[in-house]
Design a protein around this motif. Structure first.
Motif, PDB file in Angstrom:
ATOM      1  N   SER A 119      50.429  60.827 -34.781  1.00 49.71           N
ATOM      2  CA  SER A 119      50.619  60.282 -36.115  1.00 49.71           C
ATOM      3  C   SER A 119      52.104  60.085 -36.418  1.00 49.71           C
ATOM      4  O   SER A 119      52.963  60.537 -35.673  1.00 49.71           O
ATOM      5  CB  SER A 119      49.945  61.184 -37.157  1.00 49.71           C
ATOM      6  OG  SER A 119      50.074  62.542 -36.831  1.00 49.71           O
ATOM      7  N   PHE A 174      41.521  72.008 -39.413  1.00 48.29           N
ATOM      8  CA  PHE A 174      42.089  70.852 -38.700  1.00 48.29           C
ATOM      9  C   PHE A 174      43.557  71.082 -38.320  1.00 48.29           C
ATOM     10  O   PHE A 174      44.073  70.445 -37.404  1.00 48.29           O
ATOM     11  CB  PHE A 174      41.978  69.584 -39.551  1.00 48.29           C
ATOM     12  CG  PHE A 174      40.563  69.203 -39.910  1.00 48.29           C
ATOM     13  CD1 PHE A 174      39.470  69.866 -39.366  1.00 48.29           C
ATOM     14  CD2 PHE A 174      40.314  68.168 -40.810  1.00 48.29           C
ATOM     15  CE1 PHE A 174      38.157  69.519 -39.711  1.00 48.29           C
ATOM     16  CE2 PHE A 174      39.015  67.801 -41.151  1.00 48.29           C
ATOM     17  CZ  PHE A 174      37.942  68.484 -40.608  1.00 48.29           C
ATOM     18  N   SER A 210      44.073  65.460 -34.090  1.00 50.59           N
ATOM     19  CA  SER A 210      44.316  64.315 -34.969  1.00 50.59           C
ATOM     20  C   SER A 210      44.826  64.783 -36.337  1.00 50.59           C
ATOM     21  O   SER A 210      44.710  65.952 -36.687  1.00 50.59           O
ATOM     22  CB  SER A 210      43.024  63.512 -35.143  1.00 50.59           C
ATOM     23  OG  SER A 210      42.547  63.071 -33.886  1.00 50.59           O
ATOM     24  N   ASP A 211      45.361  63.857 -37.093  1.00 49.24           N
ATOM     25  CA  ASP A 211      46.008  64.168 -38.374  1.00 49.24           C
ATOM     26  C   ASP A 211      45.068  64.872 -39.371  1.00 49.24           C
ATOM     27  O   ASP A 211      44.047  64.305 -39.774  1.00 49.24           O
ATOM     28  CB  ASP A 211      46.514  62.862 -38.991  1.00 49.24           C
ATOM     29  CG  ASP A 211      47.320  63.117 -40.249  1.00 49.24           C
ATOM     30  OD1 ASP A 211      48.348  63.807 -40.151  1.00 49.24           O
ATOM     31  OD2 ASP A 211      46.900  62.656 -41.325  1.00 49.24           O
ATOM     32  N   PRO A 212      45.416  66.092 -39.798  1.00 51.81           N
ATOM     33  CA  PRO A 212      44.518  66.881 -40.655  1.00 51.81           C
ATOM     34  C   PRO A 212      44.261  66.258 -42.041  1.00 51.81           C
ATOM     35  O   PRO A 212      43.140  66.326 -42.536  1.00 51.81           O
ATOM     36  CB  PRO A 212      45.250  68.223 -40.824  1.00 51.81           C
ATOM     37  CG  PRO A 212      46.259  68.269 -39.737  1.00 51.81           C
ATOM     38  CD  PRO A 212      46.613  66.850 -39.423  1.00 51.81           C
ATOM     39  N   THR A 213      45.287  65.670 -42.637  1.00 45.25           N
ATOM     40  CA  THR A 213      45.102  65.089 -43.978  1.00 45.25           C
ATOM     41  C   THR A 213      44.162  63.895 -43.908  1.00 45.25           C
ATOM     42  O   THR A 213      43.229  63.759 -44.711  1.00 45.25           O
ATOM     43  CB  THR A 213      46.457  64.633 -44.550  1.00 45.25           C
ATOM     44  OG1 THR A 213      47.359  65.741 -44.506  1.00 45.25           O
ATOM     45  CG2 THR A 213      46.300  64.164 -45.985  1.00 45.25           C
ATOM     46  N   ARG A 257      45.243  72.184 -33.854  1.00 42.92           N
ATOM     47  CA  ARG A 257      46.346  71.485 -33.171  1.00 42.92           C
ATOM     48  C   ARG A 257      47.110  72.412 -32.229  1.00 42.92           C
ATOM     49  O   ARG A 257      47.646  71.977 -31.208  1.00 42.92           O
ATOM     50  CB  ARG A 257      47.337  70.928 -34.196  1.00 42.92           C
ATOM     51  CG  ARG A 257      46.802  69.722 -34.944  1.00 42.92           C
ATOM     52  CD  ARG A 257      47.899  69.107 -35.798  1.00 42.92           C
ATOM     53  NE  ARG A 257      47.853  67.651 -35.694  1.00 42.92           N
ATOM     54  CZ  ARG A 257      48.648  66.832 -36.357  1.00 42.92           C
ATOM     55  NH1 ARG A 257      49.588  67.308 -37.150  1.00 42.92           N
ATOM     56  NH2 ARG A 257      48.551  65.533 -36.207  1.00 42.92           N
ATOM     57  N   TRP A 310      41.876  63.286 -41.775  1.00 42.37           N
ATOM     58  CA  TRP A 310      40.492  63.669 -41.470  1.00 42.37           C
ATOM     59  C   TRP A 310      39.825  64.451 -42.585  1.00 42.37           C
ATOM     60  O   TRP A 310      38.636  64.308 -42.836  1.00 42.37           O
ATOM     61  CB  TRP A 310      40.412  64.369 -40.102  1.00 42.37           C
ATOM     62  CG  TRP A 310      40.475  63.309 -39.051  1.00 42.37           C
ATOM     63  CD1 TRP A 310      41.583  62.884 -38.379  1.00 42.37           C
ATOM     64  CD2 TRP A 310      39.403  62.449 -38.655  1.00 42.37           C
ATOM     65  NE1 TRP A 310      41.255  61.828 -37.567  1.00 42.37           N
ATOM     66  CE2 TRP A 310      39.926  61.549 -37.712  1.00 42.37           C
ATOM     67  CE3 TRP A 310      38.052  62.360 -38.984  1.00 42.37           C
ATOM     68  CZ2 TRP A 310      39.145  60.560 -37.110  1.00 42.37           C
ATOM     69  CZ3 TRP A 310      37.268  61.383 -38.391  1.00 42.37           C
ATOM     70  CH2 TRP A 310      37.825  60.505 -37.454  1.00 42.37           C
TER      71      TRP A 310
END
Lengths: 307, 307
Positions: free
Chosen positions: B132, A278, B232-235, A282, B237
């Motif tokens: 984010s 993830f 999108s925000d890795p943490t 990006r 998700w």
């Protein structure tokens, strides 16, 4: 307006791409005259209402007579039969091109029907929206987008340069590569993404535990992006998958392999594997925004903030 | 401005959702005071620079003291530990809520730490962008989007009604369902779409035959839509997949089954099967546009025509 790049241009097919080319030719003065041909009388009449050309023909062979440039903008499965129809009517020295999203199979289907005295320069403008038909076209469709040329052996450099100039005049950037490489690149950046978008929309529509009404109501959480892609023209996309079978199946196999590994990470609670992927993804997004291939606005600028 | 719906509100976490709630509370006058707490000093300082609240605390237990409403807007994996921290400091009668994209596991993690004298009403505003942090928030984020409440047994109707009123005041529409059904719905409309978007961007990045530069250049053909979601925000998700494992794996299995059948249709040249699916999926898109959950503009309005 600059001097026309081509005398007479014939556009066979007048959907999203064909009508966008027509508007460019007209509004930028790129052609002396523009003959339009399409399969059905109502669409041809609509093209005339929209003043997309200077003459209108149901018979493509009639449209291409004396044309200096012929562009087929039809589903890729229709390219071979049309080449067969127009072949005998093509003027010696004419440049013949298309806009198909698959190149190797289109070349194989068209080439046998084209006389040796024409210059065959297949092309693919990498641009589009989910809309189709002659009303969908607009001047800026190709602006800052890439058009890929895949010239076949025997095409003159001059013909390739003239077609490239036309695409640049439409605002496009031009790249040249082999048909085989084109088909592999498009399989991953376009064909497989469309396939999985169609697929998940189908999966969601078939569920019993979750209603269609719920899918629609809560689509803003991600799903709606996929539905836009899955609203693209069905005939065009059927033909793409049938004609780029090998490259699509290869890329799809890799996608499924990677997905199986993600599935395993979820099943076994491997948060690090998920986080790593993830984070890595990006960077690709940043590259696309920096290259001017997408907007940096949140939510493509469609959220209320972007209005 | 109307009378505040709540006296003191404590917001724990001040990312995209937390800051959007803060802006709504402030600009619409929905709270008497707003205490903000977040994990790191720089983010807290940024929230203060942006005037998102009326007091700022690194210690969440300090922020929730005397609060009438507490909303956790943190990755779902952090909800349990924060509930443990704030539990003893919660005022009797306070409404405690969250905004997590997964509900059953968040309830299981938080509930044991909440005293009986508070009203626990978990919530999920189904809205977001790929951005984010405290700078990402904006007033209209929840406008016309759905917020799903999944009240736990024992919560008073009055508490549910007050929280619903707050979300409506932020522009949202409100729906109530069980946590389990919520998690199933979100798995198909949000979690699996995000997973396959992350996955295909990863697949594309790892190819040897196609360069990253090519993927970026030609992304306008479909791929770029997926990269937005995969940014999108890795943490956030990672936590969603770890916490909604069963529903995600179930929906993913159906997706993969359907994809295998599409793959077979491509391999065997079954154009009718492809065409049927591609036609069926258009109806879902129409439903979403008609329900006001997405724009009808081509390409989300981001193409030059839309500007």
């Amino acid at each position: 307006m600059s001097e026309p790049l081509f005398g007479k241009v014939a556009l066979i097919g007048i959907g999203l791409i064909g009508s966008s080319i027509a508007i460019n030719l007209r509004d930028r003065g790129l052609a002396g005259s523009v003959a339009i041909s399409t399969r059905t009388a109502p669409t041809l009449a609509r093209a005339e209402d929209l003043r997309l050309g200077t003459s209108y023909h149901l018979d493509p062979a009639e449209a291409v007579r004396d044309a200096d440039l012929v562009i087929l903008s039809v589903p890729v499965g229709a390219c071979g039969p049309i080449a067969e129809q127009i072949g005998p009517a093509l003027k010696p020295g004419a440049v013949v091109s298309d806009v198909g999203s698959v190149k190797a199979s289109v070349i194989a289907a068209m080439r046998p029907h084209l006389p040796d005295h024409v210059q065959f320069v297949p092309a693919h403008p990498v641009a589009g929206t989910e809309q189709s038909g002659p009303d969908a076209g607009f001047l800026e469709l190709f602006e800052n987008r890439w058009t890929i040329l895949t010239p076949v052996e025997g095409a003159s450099e001059e013909a390739v340069a003239r077609l490239a100039a036309l695409w640049r005049a439409c605002g496009a950037r031009v790249e040249t590569m082999t048909a085989e490489h084109h088909d592999l690149v498009l399989a991953i950046v376009s064909h497989v993404p469309h396939l999985i978008a169609y697929n998940i929309v189908g999966t969601a529509a078939d569920l019993e535990e979750v209603t269609k009404a719920e899918v629609i109501k809560f689509s803003a959480s991600g799903f709606r992006d996929f539905t836009r892609i899955a609203a693209s023209d069905p005939t065009m996309w059927r033909d793409i998958f049938l004609n780029n079978r090998d490259a699509v199946l290869e890329m799809l196999a890799r996608f499924s392999e990677d997905l199986a590994s993600l599935q395993r990470a979820i099943r076994w609670g491997d948060g690090d594997a998920l986080f790593d992927l993830f984070t890595r993804t990006r960077a690709i997004r940043r590259g696309i925004v920096e290259a001017g291939q997408d907007t940096a606005q949140p939510d493509f600028g469609r959220s209320p903030k972007g209005h």
